[in-house]
Design a protein around this motif. Structure first.
Motif, PDB file in Angstrom:
ATOM      1  N   ARG A  28       0.821  -1.326   0.026  1.00 52.02           N
ATOM      2  CA  ARG A  28       0.072   0.163   0.056  1.00 52.02           C
ATOM      3  C   ARG A  28       0.838   1.153   0.362  1.00 52.02           C
ATOM      4  O   ARG A  28       0.765   2.138  -0.720  1.00 52.02           O
ATOM      5  CB  ARG A  28      -1.040   0.046   1.087  1.00 52.02           C
ATOM      6  N   SER A  29       1.873   1.191   0.883  1.00 51.25           N
ATOM      7  CA  SER A  29       2.720   2.642   1.072  1.00 51.25           C
ATOM      8  C   SER A  29       3.546   2.473  -0.466  1.00 51.25           C
ATOM      9  O   SER A  29       3.632   3.613  -0.768  1.00 51.25           O
ATOM     10  CB  SER A  29       3.808   2.400   1.965  1.00 51.25           C
ATOM     11  N   ALA A  30       4.056   1.660  -0.864  1.00 50.25           N
ATOM     12  CA  ALA A  30       4.861   1.638  -1.929  1.00 50.25           C
ATOM     13  C   ALA A  30       4.095   2.259  -3.205  1.00 50.25           C
ATOM     14  O   ALA A  30       4.832   3.043  -4.110  1.00 50.25           O
ATOM     15  CB  ALA A  30       5.279   0.160  -2.450  1.00 50.25           C
ATOM     16  N   ALA A  31       2.693   1.966  -3.429  1.00 47.19           N
ATOM     17  CA  ALA A  31       1.921   2.490  -4.334  1.00 47.19           C
ATOM     18  C   ALA A  31       1.800   3.844  -4.248  1.00 47.19           C
ATOM     19  O   ALA A  31       2.093   4.905  -5.085  1.00 47.19           O
ATOM     20  CB  ALA A  31       0.592   1.817  -4.365  1.00 47.19           C
ATOM     21  N   VAL A  32       1.630   4.478  -3.157  1.00 49.35           N
ATOM     22  CA  VAL A  32       1.234   5.851  -2.927  1.00 49.35           C
ATOM     23  C   VAL A  32       2.806   6.591  -2.938  1.00 49.35           C
ATOM     24  O   VAL A  32       2.836   7.655  -3.609  1.00 49.35           O
ATOM     25  CB  VAL A  32       1.062   5.990  -1.279  1.00 49.35           C
ATOM     26  N   LEU A  33       3.954   6.062  -2.585  1.00 43.70           N
ATOM     27  CA  LEU A  33       5.160   6.450  -2.469  1.00 43.70           C
ATOM     28  C   LEU A  33       5.774   6.755  -3.914  1.00 43.70           C
ATOM     29  O   LEU A  33       6.226   7.700  -4.293  1.00 43.70           O
ATOM     30  CB  LEU A  33       6.107   5.783  -1.634  1.00 43.70           C
ATOM     31  N   SER A  34       5.477   5.734  -4.603  1.00 39.89           N
ATOM     32  CA  SER A  34       5.907   5.620  -6.177  1.00 39.89           C
ATOM     33  C   SER A  34       5.172   6.814  -6.710  1.00 39.89           C
ATOM     34  O   SER A  34       5.733   7.332  -7.725  1.00 39.89           O
ATOM     35  CB  SER A  34       5.527   4.234  -6.662  1.00 39.89           C
ATOM     36  N   GLN A  35       3.834   6.889  -6.645  1.00 37.74           N
ATOM     37  CA  GLN A  35       3.057   7.874  -7.399  1.00 37.74           C
ATOM     38  C   GLN A  35       3.550   9.316  -7.128  1.00 37.74           C
ATOM     39  O   GLN A  35       3.672  10.326  -7.891  1.00 37.74           O
ATOM     40  CB  GLN A  35       1.544   7.777  -7.313  1.00 37.74           C
ATOM     41  N   SER A  36       3.841   9.323  -5.816  1.00 35.85           N
ATOM     42  CA  SER A  36       4.253  10.853  -5.223  1.00 35.85           C
ATOM     43  C   SER A  36       5.627  11.168  -5.839  1.00 35.85           C
ATOM     44  O   SER A  36       5.928  12.603  -6.057  1.00 35.85           O
ATOM     45  CB  SER A  36       4.323  10.907  -3.736  1.00 35.85           C
ATOM     46  N   ILE A  37       6.625  10.319  -5.758  1.00 37.49           N
ATOM     47  CA  ILE A  37       7.781  10.687  -6.398  1.00 37.49           C
ATOM     48  C   ILE A  37       7.836  11.001  -7.977  1.00 37.49           C
ATOM     49  O   ILE A  37       8.453  11.776  -8.399  1.00 37.49           O
ATOM     50  CB  ILE A  37       8.785   9.340  -6.093  1.00 37.49           C
ATOM     51  N   THR A  38       7.038  10.176  -8.495  1.00 35.37           N
ATOM     52  CA  THR A  38       6.837  10.168  -9.977  1.00 35.37           C
ATOM     53  C   THR A  38       6.125  11.784 -10.337  1.00 35.37           C
ATOM     54  O   THR A  38       6.792  12.394 -11.313  1.00 35.37           O
ATOM     55  CB  THR A  38       5.828   9.209 -10.710  1.00 35.37           C
ATOM     56  N   THR A  39       5.463  12.011  -9.610  1.00 36.90           N
ATOM     57  CA  THR A  39       4.637  13.372  -9.745  1.00 36.90           C
ATOM     58  C   THR A  39       5.929  14.439  -9.519  1.00 36.90           C
ATOM     59  O   THR A  39       6.094  15.602 -10.417  1.00 36.90           O
ATOM     60  CB  THR A  39       3.660  13.544  -8.721  1.00 36.90           C
ATOM     61  N   HIS A  40       6.778  14.341  -8.543  1.00 35.81           N
ATOM     62  CA  HIS A  40       7.861  15.133  -8.472  1.00 35.81           C
ATOM     63  C   HIS A  40       8.923  15.258  -9.430  1.00 35.81           C
ATOM     64  O   HIS A  40       9.325  16.119  -9.764  1.00 35.81           O
ATOM     65  CB  HIS A  40       8.501  14.968  -7.088  1.00 35.81           C
TER      66      HIS A  40
END
Length: 225
Positions: A28-40
């Motif tokens: 769950r955390s990996a999905a959220v973190l991956s998307q946030s880093i990709t956005t930045h």
């Protein structure tokens, strides 16, 4: 022996349940973190970049669970995701690191972060975005940043000029803390080279004023959280 085997089986079962729970939380955390880093990283001159945290099961238990964690990256449209350390250039690694630090700045618990020429290969709007992210990180900890870009240098709370000098066959590095007028002159040099025109001075002044406005806004937002 039979008693020990039963206890081992029970302990292994409990461990399996705990490891499975940890894996679910990581996913769950990996999905959220991956998307946030990709956005930045999209803000940092990688509009088609993609970052993903992938989990794979290990054959044995470890002190941190039963997962192998991989960081995957693709820098260009149409290229498959691959291990970050195999495909990312030095400049891409720097920007991905900045994206990670931005996402994790409230949870990393790191007192001081050092960014050494993180602006390599960057300019224009991307440099401005990078400067704003570094300034955001500086609201929760100390940032030491070595830069050659005026957009980033303008955001410094303390501007230190570094110069190498050679004398009698030896080289020494000299550091000087700049005051406001010296900062203006250094930003002029970084922006316009040897030119000291009025237009260059006005441009440097605008850089400092704009940076101060952004920093005030970031500090205000940080204080409200």
């Amino acid at each position: 022996l039979e008693k020990a085997q039963r206890e081992l089986a029970q302990a292994t079962k409990r461990l399996s349940v705990a490891a499975a729970t940890l894996t679910q939380e990581r996913e769950r955390s990996a999905a959220v973190l991956s998307q946030s880093i990709t956005t930045h990283i999209h803000d940092l001159a990688m509009p088609n970049g993609s970052f993903k945290i992938a989990l794979a099961p290990l054959e044995r238990f470890t002190s941190t669970g039963r997962d192998a964690v991989r960081f995957l990256f693709s820098g260009n449209l149409g290229e498959p995701l691959n291990d970050l350390e195999k495909v990312a250039s030095g400049g891409e690694l720097s920007r991905i690191a900045l994206a990670m630090k931005t996402v994790l700045m409230h949870t990393a618990q790191v007192g001081t972060m050092v960014f050494d020429e993180i602006d390599t290969g960057v300019g224009g709007v991307t440099a401005q975005k990078m400067a704003e992210k570094i300034a955001a990180i500086a609201t929760v900890g100390q940032v030491l940043c070595i830069t050659h870009l005026p957009q980033i240098a303008a955001f410094a709370d303390n501007h230190i000029y570094i110069e190498k000098r050679s004398s009698e066959g030896r080289t020494a590095t000299v550091l000087a803390v700049l005051d406001y007028n010296q900062r203006l002159q250094e930003l002029v040099r970084m922006t316009a080279g040897a030119s000291t025109s009025r237009a260059a001075l006005e441009s440097a002044t605008e850089l400092l004023l704009a940076a101060d406005d952004v920093k005030k806004s970031l500090r205000k937002s940080a204080a409200q959280k």
